[in-house]
Design a protein around this motif. Sequence first.
Motif, mmCIF file in Angstrom:
data_model
loop_
_atom_site.group_PDB
_atom_site.id
_atom_site.type_symbol
_atom_site.label_atom_id
_atom_site.label_comp_id
_atom_site.label_asym_id
_atom_site.label_seq_id
_atom_site.Cartn_x
_atom_site.Cartn_y
_atom_site.Cartn_z
ATOM 1 N N PHE A 233 14.332 38.549 52.305
ATOM 2 C CA PHE A 233 13.361 38.851 53.152
ATOM 3 C C PHE A 233 11.987 39.037 52.604
ATOM 4 N N GLY A 234 12.260 39.662 51.210
ATOM 5 C CA GLY A 234 10.680 39.711 50.576
ATOM 6 C C GLY A 234 10.006 38.328 50.793
ATOM 7 N N GLU A 235 10.980 37.498 50.127
ATOM 8 C CA GLU A 235 9.852 36.417 49.637
ATOM 9 C C GLU A 235 9.281 35.648 51.134
ATOM 10 N N THR A 236 10.265 36.209 52.218
ATOM 11 C CA THR A 236 9.614 35.020 53.745
ATOM 12 C C THR A 236 8.568 36.302 54.316
ATOM 13 N N THR A 237 8.440 37.544 53.609
ATOM 14 C CA THR A 237 7.726 38.264 54.349
ATOM 15 C C THR A 237 6.451 37.996 53.412
ATOM 16 N N GLY A 238 6.786 37.414 52.869
ATOM 17 C CA GLY A 238 5.180 37.439 51.977
ATOM 18 C C GLY A 238 4.693 35.752 52.478
ATOM 19 N N THR A 239 5.510 34.811 53.364
ATOM 20 C CA THR A 239 4.380 33.725 54.196
ATOM 21 C C THR A 239 3.853 34.147 55.149
ATOM 22 N N ALA A 240 3.212 32.828 55.216
ATOM 23 C CA ALA A 240 2.056 32.457 55.965
ATOM 24 C C ALA A 240 2.930 32.135 57.741
ATOM 25 N N ASP A 241 3.701 31.319 57.108
ATOM 26 C CA ASP A 241 5.167 31.772 58.403
ATOM 27 C C ASP A 241 5.691 32.493 59.078
ATOM 28 N N PHE A 242 5.626 33.825 58.334
ATOM 29 C CA PHE A 242 5.682 35.420 58.764
ATOM 30 C C PHE A 242 5.000 35.656 59.150
ATOM 31 N N ARG A 243 3.394 35.853 59.383
ATOM 32 C CA ARG A 243 2.569 36.356 59.664
ATOM 33 C C ARG A 243 2.382 35.530 61.381
ATOM 34 N N GLU A 244 2.837 34.320 61.025
ATOM 35 C CA GLU A 244 2.079 33.856 62.143
ATOM 36 C C GLU A 244 3.305 33.213 63.514
ATOM 37 N N GLY A 245 4.609 33.935 62.827
ATOM 38 C CA GLY A 245 5.681 33.944 63.362
ATOM 39 C C GLY A 245 5.277 35.344 64.162
ATOM 40 N N ALA A 246 5.020 36.137 63.538
ATOM 41 C CA ALA A 246 5.023 37.764 64.582
ATOM 42 C C ALA A 246 4.033 38.016 65.078
ATOM 43 N N ALA A 247 3.216 36.780 64.863
ATOM 44 C CA ALA A 247 1.676 36.645 65.839
ATOM 45 C C ALA A 247 1.969 36.005 66.946
ATOM 46 N N ALA A 248 2.434 35.247 66.955
ATOM 47 C CA ALA A 248 3.027 34.397 68.130
ATOM 48 C C ALA A 248 3.814 35.461 68.527
ATOM 49 N N PHE A 249 4.441 35.951 68.164
ATOM 50 C CA PHE A 249 5.463 36.774 69.071
ATOM 51 C C PHE A 249 4.547 37.692 69.683
ATOM 52 N N ILE A 250 3.847 38.425 69.121
ATOM 53 C CA ILE A 250 3.006 39.554 69.773
ATOM 54 C C ILE A 250 2.118 38.802 71.339
ATOM 55 N N GLU A 251 1.194 37.401 70.946
ATOM 56 C CA GLU A 251 0.198 36.839 71.147
ATOM 57 C C GLU A 251 0.449 36.324 72.327
ATOM 58 N N LYS A 252 2.378 36.225 72.583
ATOM 59 C CA LYS A 252 3.381 36.037 73.758
ATOM 60 C C LYS A 252 2.651 33.898 73.620
ATOM 61 N N ARG A 253 2.868 33.122 72.358
ATOM 62 C CA ARG A 253 2.300 31.975 72.584
ATOM 63 C C ARG A 253 3.704 31.467 71.351
ATOM 64 N N LYS A 254 3.907 30.144 71.561
ATOM 65 C CA LYS A 254 5.214 29.698 70.739
ATOM 66 C C LYS A 254 4.258 29.282 69.066
ATOM 67 N N PRO A 255 5.313 29.785 68.487
ATOM 68 C CA PRO A 255 4.593 29.889 66.615
ATOM 69 C C PRO A 255 4.160 28.336 66.740
ATOM 70 N N ASP A 256 3.432 28.301 65.423
ATOM 71 C CA ASP A 256 3.214 27.010 64.887
ATOM 72 C C ASP A 256 3.372 26.946 63.191
ATOM 73 N N PHE A 257 4.566 26.631 62.615
ATOM 74 C CA PHE A 257 5.016 27.125 61.253
ATOM 75 C C PHE A 257 4.634 25.758 60.121
ATOM 76 N N LYS A 258 4.091 26.074 59.714
ATOM 77 C CA LYS A 258 3.598 25.339 58.299
ATOM 78 C C LYS A 258 4.588 24.825 56.984
ATOM 79 N N GLY A 259 5.862 25.968 57.018
ATOM 80 C CA GLY A 259 6.419 25.927 56.150
ATOM 81 C C GLY A 259 5.995 26.311 55.110
ATOM 82 N N GLN A 260 5.044 27.485 55.171
ATOM 83 C CA GLN A 260 4.290 27.770 53.773
ATOM 84 C C GLN A 260 4.949 29.420 54.063
#
Length: 260
Positions: A233-260
């Motif tokens: 869980f800690g490793e995922t919360t440290g990723t750019a993907d997690f920040r992108e996923g959470a931001a996309a949810f809040i901004e009501k758009r699809k996430p663009d994951f980069k696998g990082q």
Amino acid sequence: MPYTNLLIDGQDGILIVTLNRPKALNALNSKTMAELRHFFAEDAPKREGLKGVILTGAGEKAFVAGADIKEFLALDAQKGQDMARQGQDIFFLIERFPKPVIALVNGFALGGGCELAMACHLRIATPEARFGQPEVNLGLIPGYGGTQRLIQYLGKTKATELLLTADMLSAEDALRHGLLNAVLPAGEAMELAKKMVAKIAAKGPVAIAKTIEAINAYFQYDVDGFEKEVAAFGETTGTADFREGAAAFIEKRKPDFKGQ
Ligand code: CAA
């Protein structure tokens, strides 16, 4: 490595790996096992844009009818142990692969074939599929993880029955007992397998890899699964993907994951 017993095909990042010895019901001889090891250890991890793998068997009759019994006469106690250890290691590569591996079971999945299907993350079968661990018919026991994984999927009662009687489960019964995710006719089964890989590929890749690790930890006697989950869980919360996923949810758009 040029493959002889595996056919590798597919598009859009979804690889279809077909075990291709239909005259021997795709039995796992040592060459096929070496090719599976190479594929999961060396080849697939380097493929750009890989979303997941679908494993299936060539021909009408079998997914895989087990380890190749015709190679067994050369075995003794030491060689038998080596064979089981090597086979288990190859199946761990599959179970620990960071992208989804789906077994599309299109016929007999017996012995090593049932064990191979069980090492995959998900299993879809056609109605004619049959599952079993018939090793006791040969005076053997399963060697590629069957005594352990069958209990994980079916529970001790049904698994013990199958392991001791060598009876087979129909696809419908395998679904009912929790061994399968779905049973569908061949074409639809392949479509569902591809859809599942594509659906999983749209999620955060690091999160998918860490989820697979945490699921596997539940079944490792030397790992505390809850601790593994905390770390992952800690490793995922440290990723750019997690920040992108959470931001996309809040901004009501699809996430663009980069696998990082
Ligand atoms: N190894 C080698 N060859 C196999 C095989 C296997 N596991 N299973 C099938 N074949 C071969 C047969 O020998 C036959 O070849 P020939 O035409 O050259 O004789 C061909 O595939 C077709 O098989 P059948 O004629 O037997 O087909 P069938 O429709 O009458 O029966 C079957 C199908 C019920 C699957 C039957 O083939 C069978 O019982 N196979 C063996 C299943 C088995 O015992 N698997 C466990 C192996 S041990 C193991 O896997 C240990 C481990 O955990 C690592």
